[in-house]
Design an enzyme around this catalytic site. Structure first.
Site, PDB file in Angstrom:
ATOM      1  N   HIS A 150      -2.567 -28.495  25.464  1.00 18.53           N
ATOM      2  CA  HIS A 150      -2.556 -28.002  24.199  1.00 18.53           C
ATOM      3  C   HIS A 150      -1.363 -27.937  23.116  1.00 18.53           C
ATOM      4  CE1 HIS A 150      -0.762 -24.664  26.209  1.00 18.53           C
ATOM      5  NE2 HIS A 150      -1.954 -24.267  26.951  1.00 18.53           N
TER       6      HIS A 150
ATOM      7  N   ASP B 102       0.118 -23.404  34.192  1.00 21.02           N
ATOM      8  CA  ASP B 102      -0.563 -23.033  32.497  1.00 21.02           C
ATOM      9  C   ASP B 102      -0.769 -21.487  32.631  1.00 21.02           C
ATOM     10  OD1 ASP B 102      -1.785 -23.645  30.429  1.00 21.02           O
ATOM     11  OD2 ASP B 102      -3.573 -23.189  31.204  1.00 21.02           O
TER      12      ASP B 102
ATOM     13  N   ARG C 105     -11.523 -18.679  36.416  1.00 21.38           N
ATOM     14  CA  ARG C 105     -11.301 -17.233  36.666  1.00 21.38           C
ATOM     15  C   ARG C 105     -11.648 -17.003  38.206  1.00 21.38           C
ATOM     16  NH1 ARG C 105      -8.098 -17.049  32.224  1.00 21.38           N
ATOM     17  NH2 ARG C 105      -8.976 -16.825  30.214  1.00 21.38           N
TER      18      ARG C 105
ATOM     19  N   HIS D  86     -12.644 -14.498  28.245  1.00 22.09           N
ATOM     20  CA  HIS D  86     -12.316 -12.970  28.195  1.00 22.09           C
ATOM     21  C   HIS D  86     -13.637 -12.089  27.992  1.00 22.09           C
ATOM     22  CE1 HIS D  86      -8.100 -14.015  28.623  1.00 22.09           C
ATOM     23  NE2 HIS D  86      -8.262 -14.753  27.655  1.00 22.09           N
TER      24      HIS D  86
ATOM     25  N   ASN E 235      -4.482 -20.287  36.971  1.00 22.36           N
ATOM     26  CA  ASN E 235      -4.025 -18.867  36.774  1.00 22.36           C
ATOM     27  C   ASN E 235      -4.889 -17.850  37.127  1.00 22.36           C
ATOM     28  OD1 ASN E 235      -5.507 -19.631  34.664  1.00 22.36           O
ATOM     29  ND2 ASN E 235      -4.382 -18.730  33.100  1.00 22.36           N
TER      30      ASN E 235
ATOM     31  N   HIS F  25      -8.931 -29.260  31.235  1.00 19.92           N
ATOM     32  CA  HIS F  25      -8.312 -28.038  31.278  1.00 19.92           C
ATOM     33  C   HIS F  25      -9.376 -26.779  30.768  1.00 19.92           C
ATOM     34  CE1 HIS F  25      -4.527 -25.812  29.286  1.00 19.92           C
ATOM     35  NE2 HIS F  25      -5.294 -24.801  29.752  1.00 19.92           N
TER      36      HIS F  25
ATOM     37  N   HIS G  89     -10.572 -22.513  32.483  1.00 16.91           N
ATOM     38  CA  HIS G  89     -10.090 -21.602  33.154  1.00 16.91           C
ATOM     39  C   HIS G  89     -11.618 -20.948  33.535  1.00 16.91           C
ATOM     40  CE1 HIS G  89      -6.118 -21.494  31.941  1.00 16.91           C
ATOM     41  NE2 HIS G  89      -6.668 -21.816  30.679  1.00 16.91           N
TER      42      HIS G  89
ATOM     43  N   GLY H 192      -6.913 -16.182  24.083  1.00 16.87           N
ATOM     44  CA  GLY H 192      -7.734 -17.310  24.736  1.00 16.87           C
ATOM     45  C   GLY H 192      -8.962 -17.541  23.832  1.00 16.87           C
TER      46      GLY H 192
ATOM     47  N   ASP I 260      -9.455 -26.026  26.873  1.00 13.84           N
ATOM     48  CA  ASP I 260      -8.622 -24.690  27.234  1.00 13.84           C
ATOM     49  C   ASP I 260      -9.637 -23.605  27.122  1.00 13.84           C
ATOM     50  OD1 ASP I 260      -6.946 -22.983  28.118  1.00 13.84           O
ATOM     51  OD2 ASP I 260      -5.391 -23.050  26.338  1.00 13.84           O
TER      52      ASP I 260
HETATM   53  O1  DOR Z   1      -4.646 -18.443  25.129  1.00 14.95           O
HETATM   54  C1  DOR Z   1      -4.701 -18.876  26.211  1.00 14.95           C
HETATM   55  N1  DOR Z   1      -5.460 -18.289  27.548  1.00 14.95           N
HETATM   56  N2  DOR Z   1      -3.641 -19.835  26.742  1.00 14.95           N
HETATM   57  C2  DOR Z   1      -3.320 -19.962  27.876  1.00 14.95           C
HETATM   58  O2  DOR Z   1      -2.339 -20.888  28.011  1.00 14.95           O
HETATM   59  C3  DOR Z   1      -3.857 -19.484  28.732  1.00 14.95           C
HETATM   60  C4  DOR Z   1      -5.282 -19.066  28.720  1.00 14.95           C
HETATM   61  C5  DOR Z   1      -6.052 -17.826  29.316  1.00 14.95           C
HETATM   62  O3  DOR Z   1      -5.856 -18.081  30.764  1.00 14.95           O
HETATM   63  O4  DOR Z   1      -6.518 -16.951  29.160  1.00 14.95           O
HETATM   64 ZN    ZN Z   2      -5.216 -23.055  29.444  1.00 11.14          ZN
END
Ligand code: DOR
Ligand code: ZN
Length: 416
Positions: A224, A145, A58, A301, A88, A54, A56, A316, A297
């Site tokens: 999570h 997600d 981007r 950012h 996502n 899991h 991200h 995140g 996870d």
């Molecule tokens: O805090 C989070 N950020 N939870 C999530 O499920 C998605 C993630 C994100 O994509 O930044």
């Molecule tokens: Zn996630």
């Protein structure tokens, strides 16, 4: 090309040299043969490459936060050799063509990338993706997600298709009506007048999805898990033979509302960091097998999105580079869990979930990590290869550090 890793401790226990030839493990034990490159790893732990189910990346669309390249570099620094990326993105990964394009993009990267496809078109929670075609394109699971699928009939439909095609569905279990804010609800956060995301939001969502999976005879995976109450539901469904698995993040295992600066946007994450009681229950649940494995996870950012008042900051936590050291420091070194268990939860079990074999064996592609168990380091921004610097372990001393990662049969990271 032949590499010889000389003098390591396999699984932190057994002295063994490892010979890698043309990407494959050729010999484990006392190796007398020569090699093109001999890497002396005297007494350091040799562990299976870690597997993150899991993260991200981007891509496409939010490359200012992360790219597949920067994610791959972050992963191998942290000892990961396999990473599954969430859909996502912008646009969401909701078509077979997009899945294929990500997999093609990832071919040249250091780390093995696996793709989790969106569950509904545009992640809007309405129309299902083409489940069979997504599977054919190579997804390992489907998930919206970031959001819960609020329409129960859509979720049920998804689970019946997923059961047919033998694909897990990953639920981001938070009922939105009870998760409009950003903080766990407890006496401490109440005192500060924060906006909430209740544990009940998770509990209700897991109950609904777990029961739907039971009826559809599908595999539901809970992303999570954060709340103690949810564990009772997962336990009860597991006892009834429902195919339900669950993951927990390093941040939910290591932080609690009692232990963090409550207004610090760095710790804003969905689901939120909960109480110390929840944190301890999550550790127990891993030991008991109610939670199956650890997932980062990893949610990078950019600074401007994170450095805002907590009510406006992006949710995140970034963490591929520090996940293993952080859990080694705070759970293994303290005697709470064993190294073997940590490896099981960060490699073997997520590997099973993703269809990846992680055992270090002759004949297999070399995916392994050398971990200096005695190193001490204070992570700083320059230690992060990720484009996101929103990592709560920066500036805090950790024990143990990845010094070498072999992925796809090659040395892809070496700390000099
Ligand atoms: O805090 C989070 N950020 N939870 C999530 O499920 C998605 C993630 C994100 O994509 O930044
Ligand atoms: Zn996630």
């Amino acid at each position: 090309m032949r590499y010889l890793l000389r003098g390591g401790l396999l699984m932190g226990e057994t002295p063994a040299d490892i010979l890698v030839e043309e990407g494959k493990i050729k010999k484990i034990g006392n190796v007398s043969e020569g090699a093109d490159e001999v890497i002396d790893i005297q007494g350091r732990f040799v562990l299976p490459g870690l597997v993150d189910p899991h993260a991200h990346a981007r891509e496409p669309g939010q490359e200012h936060k992360e790219t597949l390249d920067s994610l791959s570099e972050a992963a191998v620094r942290g000892g990961y050799t396999h990473v599954a990326v969430m859909p996502n993105t912008s646009p969401p990964i909701d078509t077979p063509e997009l899945v294929r394009s990500i997999l093609r993009r990832a071919e040249g990267l250091a780390v093995h990338i696996h793709v989790i496809g969106a569950l509904t078109k545009g992640r809007k929670g309405g129309e299902l993706v083409e489940v069979g075609l997504m599977k054919e394109a190579g997804v390992i699971a489907l998930s919206d997600d970031g959001d819960w699928v609020t329409d129960a009939s859509v979720m049920f439909n998804a689970l019946t298709y997923a059961a047919y095609f033998n694909l897990p569905i990953i639920t981001h279990a938070e009922v939105p009506e009870l998760a409009g804010g950003f903080a766990h609800y407890d006496p401490i956060t109440l005192k500060y007048g924060m906006k909430f995301r209740l544990s009940l939001a998770e509990e209700l969502a897991v109950y609904r999805d777990g029961r739907l999976a039971q009826i559809a005879e599908a595999h539901l995976h809970v992303a999570h898990v954060s709340a103690a109450e949810t564990l009772e539901i997962i336990r009860s469904l597991k006892n009834k033979g429902v195919k339900i698995t669950a993951e927990v993040t390093p941040h939910h295992l290591l932080f609690s509302t009692e232990r963090i600066p409550l207004h610090d946007p760095l710790f804003r994450v969905n689901p939120p960091i909960r109480s110390e009681k929840d944190r301890l229950a999550l550790i127990d649940a891993l030991k008991e097998g109610i939670i199956d494995f650890v997932a980062t996870d990893h949610a990078p950012h950019s600074l401007y999105e994170k450095e805002a008042p907590i009510s406006e900051a992006a949710a995140g936590i970034e963490g591929l580079e520090t996940a293993f050291s952080a859990l080694f420091t705070h759970l293994v070194k303290t005697g709470e869990i064993s190294l073997k268990d940590l490896v099981r939860w960060m490699a073997t079990e997520p590997g099973h979930f993703m269809g990846v074999s992680t055992a270090i064996e002759v004949g297999k592609e070399a995916n392994l990590v050398v971990f200096d168990q005695d190193a001490r380091w204070v992570p700083s921004e320059k230690d992060l290869a990720s484009a996101g610097k929103n990592n709560p372990f920066l500036g805090k001393e950790l024990c143990g550090r990845v010094i070498l990662t072999f992925a796809k049969g090659k040395p892809v990271y070496q700390r000099r």
